[in-house]
Design a protein around this motif. Structure first.
Motif, PDB file in Angstrom:
ATOM      1  N   LYS A 148      -7.203  -3.222 -48.285  1.00 14.67           N
ATOM      2  CA  LYS A 148      -6.719  -3.758 -49.328  1.00 14.67           C
ATOM      3  C   LYS A 148      -5.973  -2.532 -50.109  1.00 14.67           C
ATOM      4  CE  LYS A 148      -8.707  -5.265 -53.658  1.00 14.67           C
ATOM      5  NZ  LYS A 148      -9.900  -5.845 -54.292  1.00 14.67           N
ATOM      6  N   THR A 149      -6.513  -1.188 -49.845  1.00 11.52           N
ATOM      7  CA  THR A 149      -6.136  -0.181 -50.354  1.00 11.52           C
ATOM      8  C   THR A 149      -4.879   0.283 -50.275  1.00 11.52           C
ATOM      9  OG1 THR A 149      -8.519   0.718 -51.050  1.00 11.52           O
ATOM     10  CG2 THR A 149      -6.609   2.595 -51.043  1.00 11.52           C
ATOM     11  N   VAL A 150      -4.730   0.261 -48.952  1.00 16.76           N
ATOM     12  CA  VAL A 150      -3.337   0.612 -48.367  1.00 16.76           C
ATOM     13  C   VAL A 150      -2.203  -0.289 -48.712  1.00 16.76           C
ATOM     14  CG1 VAL A 150      -1.905   1.077 -46.150  1.00 16.76           C
ATOM     15  CG2 VAL A 150      -4.252   2.139 -46.365  1.00 16.76           C
ATOM     16  N   LEU A 151      -2.385  -1.531 -48.856  1.00 12.08           N
ATOM     17  CA  LEU A 151      -1.431  -2.519 -49.137  1.00 12.08           C
ATOM     18  C   LEU A 151      -1.375  -2.428 -50.579  1.00 12.08           C
ATOM     19  CD1 LEU A 151       0.293  -4.943 -48.247  1.00 12.08           C
ATOM     20  CD2 LEU A 151      -1.740  -6.441 -48.442  1.00 12.08           C
ATOM     21  N   SER A 152      -2.276  -2.221 -51.335  1.00 15.49           N
ATOM     22  CA  SER A 152      -2.054  -2.026 -52.865  1.00 15.49           C
ATOM     23  C   SER A 152      -1.172  -0.948 -53.068  1.00 15.49           C
ATOM     24  CB  SER A 152      -3.484  -1.746 -53.560  1.00 15.49           C
ATOM     25  OG  SER A 152      -4.178  -2.957 -53.589  1.00 15.49           O
ATOM     26  N   VAL A 153      -1.431   0.332 -52.456  1.00 16.73           N
ATOM     27  CA  VAL A 153      -0.621   1.504 -52.494  1.00 16.73           C
ATOM     28  C   VAL A 153       0.869   1.061 -52.460  1.00 16.73           C
ATOM     29  CG1 VAL A 153      -0.051   3.687 -52.018  1.00 16.73           C
ATOM     30  CG2 VAL A 153      -2.486   3.158 -52.454  1.00 16.73           C
ATOM     31  N   LEU A 210     -12.620  11.199 -43.836  1.00 16.24           N
ATOM     32  CA  LEU A 210     -12.152  11.168 -45.199  1.00 16.24           C
ATOM     33  C   LEU A 210     -12.499   9.880 -45.948  1.00 16.24           C
ATOM     34  CD1 LEU A 210      -8.625  12.781 -44.822  1.00 16.24           C
ATOM     35  CD2 LEU A 210     -10.611  14.037 -45.221  1.00 16.24           C
ATOM     36  N   SER A 211     -12.918   8.796 -45.336  1.00 20.18           N
ATOM     37  CA  SER A 211     -13.055   7.326 -45.837  1.00 20.18           C
ATOM     38  C   SER A 211     -14.225   7.537 -47.112  1.00 20.18           C
ATOM     39  CB  SER A 211     -13.577   6.521 -44.832  1.00 20.18           C
ATOM     40  OG  SER A 211     -14.987   6.966 -44.202  1.00 20.18           O
ATOM     41  N   SER A 212     -15.316   8.314 -46.866  1.00 19.05           N
ATOM     42  CA  SER A 212     -16.185   8.433 -47.658  1.00 19.05           C
ATOM     43  C   SER A 212     -15.880   8.992 -49.028  1.00 19.05           C
ATOM     44  CB  SER A 212     -17.594   9.294 -47.073  1.00 19.05           C
ATOM     45  OG  SER A 212     -17.103  10.536 -46.745  1.00 19.05           O
ATOM     46  N   TRP A 239     -10.275   8.166 -49.185  1.00 14.67           N
ATOM     47  CA  TRP A 239      -9.009   8.384 -48.581  1.00 14.67           C
ATOM     48  C   TRP A 239      -9.007   7.485 -47.545  1.00 14.67           C
ATOM     49  CZ3 TRP A 239      -4.645  11.131 -50.216  1.00 14.67           C
ATOM     50  CH2 TRP A 239      -4.837  12.086 -51.005  1.00 14.67           C
ATOM     51  N   HIS A 240      -7.961   6.565 -47.362  1.00 14.24           N
ATOM     52  CA  HIS A 240      -7.857   5.513 -46.421  1.00 14.24           C
ATOM     53  C   HIS A 240      -6.516   5.810 -45.626  1.00 14.24           C
ATOM     54  CE1 HIS A 240     -11.081   2.998 -48.378  1.00 14.24           C
ATOM     55  NE2 HIS A 240     -10.469   3.443 -49.457  1.00 14.24           N
ATOM     56  N   CYS A 241      -7.093   5.558 -44.278  1.00 12.18           N
ATOM     57  CA  CYS A 241      -5.880   5.714 -43.097  1.00 12.18           C
ATOM     58  C   CYS A 241      -4.897   4.401 -43.311  1.00 12.18           C
ATOM     59  CB  CYS A 241      -6.369   5.817 -41.790  1.00 12.18           C
ATOM     60  SG  CYS A 241      -5.108   6.034 -40.542  1.00 12.18           S
ATOM     61  N   ALA A 242      -3.562   4.780 -43.256  1.00 13.42           N
ATOM     62  CA  ALA A 242      -2.445   3.734 -43.134  1.00 13.42           C
ATOM     63  C   ALA A 242      -2.248   3.634 -41.678  1.00 13.42           C
ATOM     64  CB  ALA A 242      -1.280   4.191 -43.848  1.00 13.42           C
ATOM     65  N   CYS A 301      -4.137   7.520 -47.944  1.00 10.12           N
ATOM     66  CA  CYS A 301      -3.944   7.076 -49.766  1.00 10.12           C
ATOM     67  C   CYS A 301      -5.261   6.739 -50.368  1.00 10.12           C
ATOM     68  CB  CYS A 301      -2.988   6.266 -49.735  1.00 10.12           C
ATOM     69  SG  CYS A 301      -3.312   4.559 -49.223  1.00 10.12           S
ATOM     70  N   THR A 302      -5.284   6.824 -51.407  1.00  8.00           N
ATOM     71  CA  THR A 302      -6.325   6.489 -52.397  1.00  8.00           C
ATOM     72  C   THR A 302      -5.948   5.516 -53.232  1.00  8.00           C
ATOM     73  OG1 THR A 302      -5.949   7.939 -54.149  1.00  8.00           O
ATOM     74  CG2 THR A 302      -6.977   8.960 -52.354  1.00  8.00           C
ATOM     75  N   LYS A 303      -7.099   4.706 -53.860  1.00  6.41           N
ATOM     76  CA  LYS A 303      -6.836   3.825 -54.726  1.00  6.41           C
ATOM     77  C   LYS A 303      -6.000   4.164 -56.118  1.00  6.41           C
ATOM     78  CE  LYS A 303     -10.989   1.144 -53.769  1.00  6.41           C
ATOM     79  NZ  LYS A 303     -12.444   0.620 -54.265  1.00  6.41           N
ATOM     80  N   LYS A 304      -6.155   5.695 -56.144  1.00 11.23           N
ATOM     81  CA  LYS A 304      -5.430   6.138 -57.071  1.00 11.23           C
ATOM     82  C   LYS A 304      -4.109   6.282 -57.119  1.00 11.23           C
ATOM     83  CE  LYS A 304      -9.490   8.688 -59.058  1.00 11.23           C
ATOM     84  NZ  LYS A 304      -9.929  10.074 -59.336  1.00 11.23           N
ATOM     85  N   GLY A 305      -3.479   5.924 -55.829  1.00 13.03           N
ATOM     86  CA  GLY A 305      -2.263   6.016 -55.461  1.00 13.03           C
ATOM     87  C   GLY A 305      -1.933   7.662 -55.150  1.00 13.03           C
ATOM     88  N   GLU A 306      -2.996   8.293 -54.899  1.00 10.69           N
ATOM     89  CA  GLU A 306      -2.693   9.563 -54.118  1.00 10.69           C
ATOM     90  C   GLU A 306      -2.109   9.634 -52.553  1.00 10.69           C
ATOM     91  OE1 GLU A 306      -6.077  12.592 -56.093  1.00 10.69           O
ATOM     92  OE2 GLU A 306      -6.769  10.715 -55.181  1.00 10.69           O
TER      93      GLU A 306
END
Length: 231
Positions: A21-26, A123-125, A128-131, A142-147
């Protein structure tokens, strides 16, 4: 987003979680991050192919993958070059060198994937999520903040220190090792992420465990020369 969730929940080998969800949202927030996918006839078709790309990467991470044999054959003129420069080498000696080179190439081919999986675990904790599967252009995490973070194994595989993706959005870049002097840059990544547990020693431990549990991650040719080296 709901369409992607529905697709992921019903397709074999796929699932829906915070990372997907995070990667797709970014990507949705910065459409230029979406990779080019050939022959997409509709939005649904693109989403399906994007998810397939993501899960192909995830499901073939080093801890799960079976690596294939190097598809190219050795150029026989290499034998001539080596034999002229090192005339005392026997034919078997030259073959040992060529085989060791191919084995080293196989290891290099999965090194970046090993680094990616190691960081995905660590990094997940920290949000940071892997694309997985190169599902964002020039971005690996990337992160939910868009980093955004791009990871490289060596300094000589990197083009520049930072790249703009969108107005006000910067891709942070990090490489593990300096190709010129062998220096490691884990401290820099620890500072960037806000942690202290990333190190070359920990990465090496991860590699040992991963390869020991899944030897098929590294393809080893069945060769009489390899057997001779082991004996």
């Amino acid at each position: 987003m709901s369409e992607a969730e529905n697709i992921a929940k019903v397709r074999a080998g796929m699932f829906w979680n915070d990372s997907v969800k995070t990667v797709l949202s970014v990507c949705c927030n910065s459409p230029e991050l979406f990779p080019y996918l050939r022959v997409c006839n509709s939005r649904s078709d693109y989403i399906t192919k994007w998810l397939k790309k993501y899960f192909d990467g995830y499901n073939n991470r080093p801890s799960k993958r079976t690596s294939k044999k190097i598809s190219t054959v050795s150029d026989e003129i290499i034998d001539t070059i080596l034999s002229v420069r090192l005339p005392t080498l026997s034919t078997d000696g030259i073959n040992h060198i060529k085989y060791a080179h191919r084995l080293s190439m196989s290891a290099e081919n999965i090194l970046g994937l090993l680094l990616e999986e190691y960081l995905a675990e660590k990094l997940s904790s920290y949000g940071w999520h892997c694309a997985w599967g190169a599902t964002t252009n020039k971005v690996d995490f990337c992160t939910k903040k868009g980093e955004l973070l791009q990871v490289k194994n060596r300094s000589n595989s990197e083009n520049s220190s930072s790249s703009s993706v969108r107005k006000g959005t910067i891709i942070r870049k990090w490489h593990r090792v300096n190709a010129q002097n062998g220096a490691y840059y884990w401290k820099k990544l620890n500072q960037l992420i806000g942690c202290s547990n990333l190190s070359e020693e920990d990465f090496a431990t991860f590699i040992r465990q991963t390869i020991a549990e899944n030897p098929a991650a590294l393809y080893v040719e069945d060769s009489k020369y390899w057997q001779q080296v082991q004996s």
